[in-house]
Design an enzyme around this catalytic site. Sequence first.
Site, PDB file in Angstrom:
ATOM      1  N   HIS A 264     -30.063 -90.660  12.294  1.00 48.47           N
ATOM      2  CA  HIS A 264     -29.474 -90.048  13.489  1.00 48.47           C
ATOM      3  C   HIS A 264     -28.650 -90.947  13.966  1.00 48.47           C
ATOM      4  O   HIS A 264     -28.856 -91.767  14.490  1.00 48.47           O
ATOM      5  CB  HIS A 264     -30.484 -89.421  14.503  1.00 48.47           C
ATOM      6  CG  HIS A 264     -29.839 -88.367  15.494  1.00 48.47           C
ATOM      7  ND1 HIS A 264     -29.618 -88.761  16.617  1.00 48.47           N
ATOM      8  CD2 HIS A 264     -29.532 -87.214  15.411  1.00 48.47           C
ATOM      9  CE1 HIS A 264     -28.732 -88.003  16.975  1.00 48.47           C
ATOM     10  NE2 HIS A 264     -28.512 -86.439  16.339  1.00 48.47           N
ATOM     11  N   ASP A 316     -33.532 -81.466  11.445  1.00 51.08           N
ATOM     12  CA  ASP A 316     -33.003 -80.153  10.692  1.00 51.08           C
ATOM     13  C   ASP A 316     -34.370 -80.422   8.728  1.00 51.08           C
ATOM     14  O   ASP A 316     -34.698 -79.201   8.745  1.00 51.08           O
ATOM     15  CB  ASP A 316     -32.156 -80.901   9.954  1.00 51.08           C
ATOM     16  CG  ASP A 316     -30.567 -80.747  10.399  1.00 51.08           C
ATOM     17  OD1 ASP A 316     -30.880 -79.300  11.171  1.00 51.08           O
ATOM     18  OD2 ASP A 316     -29.634 -81.168  10.662  1.00 51.08           O
TER      19      ASP A 316
HETATM   20  N1  ACO Z   1     -30.179 -90.983   3.713  1.00 52.99           N
HETATM   21  C1  ACO Z   1     -29.650 -92.338   3.254  1.00 52.99           C
HETATM   22  N2  ACO Z   1     -29.380 -93.960   4.606  1.00 52.99           N
HETATM   23  C2  ACO Z   1     -28.960 -93.187   5.373  1.00 52.99           C
HETATM   24  C3  ACO Z   1     -29.134 -92.030   5.760  1.00 52.99           C
HETATM   25  C4  ACO Z   1     -30.041 -91.191   5.212  1.00 52.99           C
HETATM   26  N3  ACO Z   1     -30.338 -90.171   5.045  1.00 52.99           N
HETATM   27  N4  ACO Z   1     -29.059 -92.098   7.727  1.00 52.99           N
HETATM   28  C5  ACO Z   1     -28.835 -93.290   7.737  1.00 52.99           C
HETATM   29  N5  ACO Z   1     -28.233 -94.130   5.864  1.00 52.99           N
HETATM   30  C6  ACO Z   1     -27.938 -95.191   6.199  1.00 52.99           C
HETATM   31  C7  ACO Z   1     -26.592 -95.362   6.442  1.00 52.99           C
HETATM   32  O1  ACO Z   1     -26.188 -95.620   4.775  1.00 52.99           O
HETATM   33  C8  ACO Z   1     -26.263 -97.098   6.838  1.00 52.99           C
HETATM   34  O2  ACO Z   1     -26.358 -97.161   5.644  1.00 52.99           O
HETATM   35  P1  ACO Z   1     -25.593 -99.052   5.658  1.00 52.99           P
HETATM   36  O3  ACO Z   1     -25.769-100.195   6.716  1.00 52.99           O
HETATM   37  O4  ACO Z   1     -26.091 -99.778   4.658  1.00 52.99           O
HETATM   38  O5  ACO Z   1     -24.113 -98.506   5.338  1.00 52.99           O
HETATM   39  C9  ACO Z   1     -27.567 -96.767   7.694  1.00 52.99           C
HETATM   40  O6  ACO Z   1     -28.528 -96.213   7.448  1.00 52.99           O
HETATM   41  C10 ACO Z   1     -26.842 -97.036   9.503  1.00 52.99           C
HETATM   42  O7  ACO Z   1     -26.633 -95.154   9.418  1.00 52.99           O
HETATM   43  P2  ACO Z   1     -24.809 -95.263   9.523  1.00 52.99           P
HETATM   44  O8  ACO Z   1     -24.844 -93.595   8.841  1.00 52.99           O
HETATM   45  O9  ACO Z   1     -24.425 -95.403  10.240  1.00 52.99           O
HETATM   46  O10 ACO Z   1     -25.956 -94.090  10.873  1.00 52.99           O
HETATM   47  P3  ACO Z   1     -25.090 -93.273  11.363  1.00 52.99           P
HETATM   48  O11 ACO Z   1     -25.430 -93.019  13.090  1.00 52.99           O
HETATM   49  O12 ACO Z   1     -23.351 -93.406  11.678  1.00 52.99           O
HETATM   50  O13 ACO Z   1     -25.334 -92.153  11.317  1.00 52.99           O
HETATM   51  C11 ACO Z   1     -25.545 -89.381  10.077  1.00 52.99           C
HETATM   52  C12 ACO Z   1     -26.190 -90.780  11.430  1.00 52.99           C
HETATM   53  C13 ACO Z   1     -24.698 -89.197   9.707  1.00 52.99           C
HETATM   54  C14 ACO Z   1     -26.374 -88.363  10.584  1.00 52.99           C
HETATM   55  C15 ACO Z   1     -26.949 -90.421   8.911  1.00 52.99           C
HETATM   56  O14 ACO Z   1     -28.614 -90.621   9.181  1.00 52.99           O
HETATM   57  C16 ACO Z   1     -26.740 -88.974   7.404  1.00 52.99           C
HETATM   58  O15 ACO Z   1     -26.039 -88.699   6.883  1.00 52.99           O
HETATM   59  N6  ACO Z   1     -28.214 -88.302   7.968  1.00 52.99           N
HETATM   60  C17 ACO Z   1     -27.971 -87.655   6.385  1.00 52.99           C
HETATM   61  C18 ACO Z   1     -27.308 -86.473   7.475  1.00 52.99           C
HETATM   62  C19 ACO Z   1     -28.363 -85.569   8.461  1.00 52.99           C
HETATM   63  O16 ACO Z   1     -29.237 -85.093   7.818  1.00 52.99           O
HETATM   64  N7  ACO Z   1     -27.869 -85.174   9.398  1.00 52.99           N
HETATM   65  C20 ACO Z   1     -28.219 -84.158  10.044  1.00 52.99           C
HETATM   66  C21 ACO Z   1     -28.108 -84.721  11.314  1.00 52.99           C
HETATM   67  S1  ACO Z   1     -29.151 -84.369  13.060  1.00 52.99           S
HETATM   68  C22 ACO Z   1     -28.371 -82.529  13.272  1.00 52.99           C
HETATM   69  O17 ACO Z   1     -27.178 -82.506  12.924  1.00 52.99           O
HETATM   70  C23 ACO Z   1     -29.160 -81.660  14.163  1.00 52.99           C
END
Ligand code: ACO
Length: 379
Positions: A264, A316
């Site tokens: 998140h 979720d």
């Molecule tokens: N699975 C694997 N790796 C992840 C995940 C995940 N679910 N979430 C974050 N990471 C990793 C990223 O790849 C990144 O790694 P890196 O630094 O090696 O590139 C690191 O963790 C930091 O994550 P960011 O993407 O910078 O975090 P951001 O705040 O931009 O993204 C997001 C948040 C888009 C929700 C992300 O966590 C994600 O894609 N999650 C999966 C989709 C999801 O569950 N979405 C629902 C959100 S909540 C809602 O809508 C109610």
Amino acid sequence: MEITSENPAMEEMIRAPDGLYGVAVTDTRISKSSADGTLTYRGYPIGELFEKASFEECAFLILEGRLPSRAELGRFIEELHARAAVPEKVYDIVRSLPTDAHPMDVLRTAVSGLGASEMSLSPRDQQYSIIAKMPTLVANCYRLVRGMPAIEPDPGLDQASNLLYMLSGTRPGKFDSWAFERELILYLEHDLNASTFTVRVVASTLADIYASSTAGLAALKGPLHGGANEAAMQMLLEVGTAERAQKYVQDALSQGKKIMGFGHRVYKKVDPRSQLSKALLRRLLEEDGEGDDLYRLCEAVEAAMWEAKKIPTNLDFYAAPIFYTLSIPIPVFTPIFAASRIVGWAAHYNEQLARNKLFRPDSVYVGPKELAYVPIEKR
Ligand code: ACO
């Protein structure tokens, strides 16, 4: 720095981080999520509302900025019931769509169609109409494209029970309704997430609530946002058993895949909504006599992800198995998110217009410059 009259803002342009990470773009009084794992609606902690309030009370709170009196709540519920039926013309549009269309695409199209038929309503009535009709649309968009008859909302049921009833055709049990209502409360509002920001951007052009919500639905569909509850359930079914969780997570991560329902922008240690949902899943499975296989599977995926990446579950992840246990078809998971979040969108729409400034950011141009045009026969 001198600001030129030709382009004053340009002189002071700030390059914001990608994804607007850590940037606040507006003030809000509606809700606040914090990195310490807290969430409030209009100042009330989410845990308290989850335990004590009804969906309708929380919706009123988010829209009006205060908890309703008994009389106000009664009038609010009455108004939602009075406006819940959807015009047949909108259903005609829905029936014309392909039978395998995704329910989010159908819902987005239906909301657009609803807007086209309600242009004569006042902005306030338009908002109440779309909020009241969204559960009816979610259920009947799913039913109609599959050739099932629409089910009219039952004025004797609350919003949560009505949505379950219209989806399945059967009136839900008391505990199932209560559990579903808890999840709808958690989905109601969440400050400046991607879809709400989208709604505010469209509102800032002075477009109506239907245009803004249609755009919000488009943003919500993506698997990084609302689409994650559907994707999380597909993943849980693919993993199958708790024993397979660790290998599944390791393999997926080593292939560079994201694990849906984790991570998140704000909550880096804990999402309070996910904790509440996790406890609710356990209660629901016990109440329904379902055994604990699904709960153990979820916990195993959660533990594997924490061990591998120290990334926590988001709302979720545990909402998905709750909907699944309630026998809700997986493609309707994200539309259900929308049936609740429409309330937050409407509140943000109003807040945006109360102190409006058109959203119009800039970009840093990094492409080629001063190219000479080459006639087509010479390319
Ligand atoms: N699975 C694997 N790796 C992840 C995940 C995940 N679910 N979430 C974050 N990471 C990793 C990223 O790849 C990144 O790694 P890196 O630094 O090696 O590139 C690191 O963790 C930091 O994550 P960011 O993407 O910078 O975090 P951001 O705040 O931009 O993204 C997001 C948040 C888009 C929700 C992300 O966590 C994600 O894609 N999650 C999966 C989709 C999801 O569950 N979405 C629902 C959100 S909540 C809602 O809508 C109610």
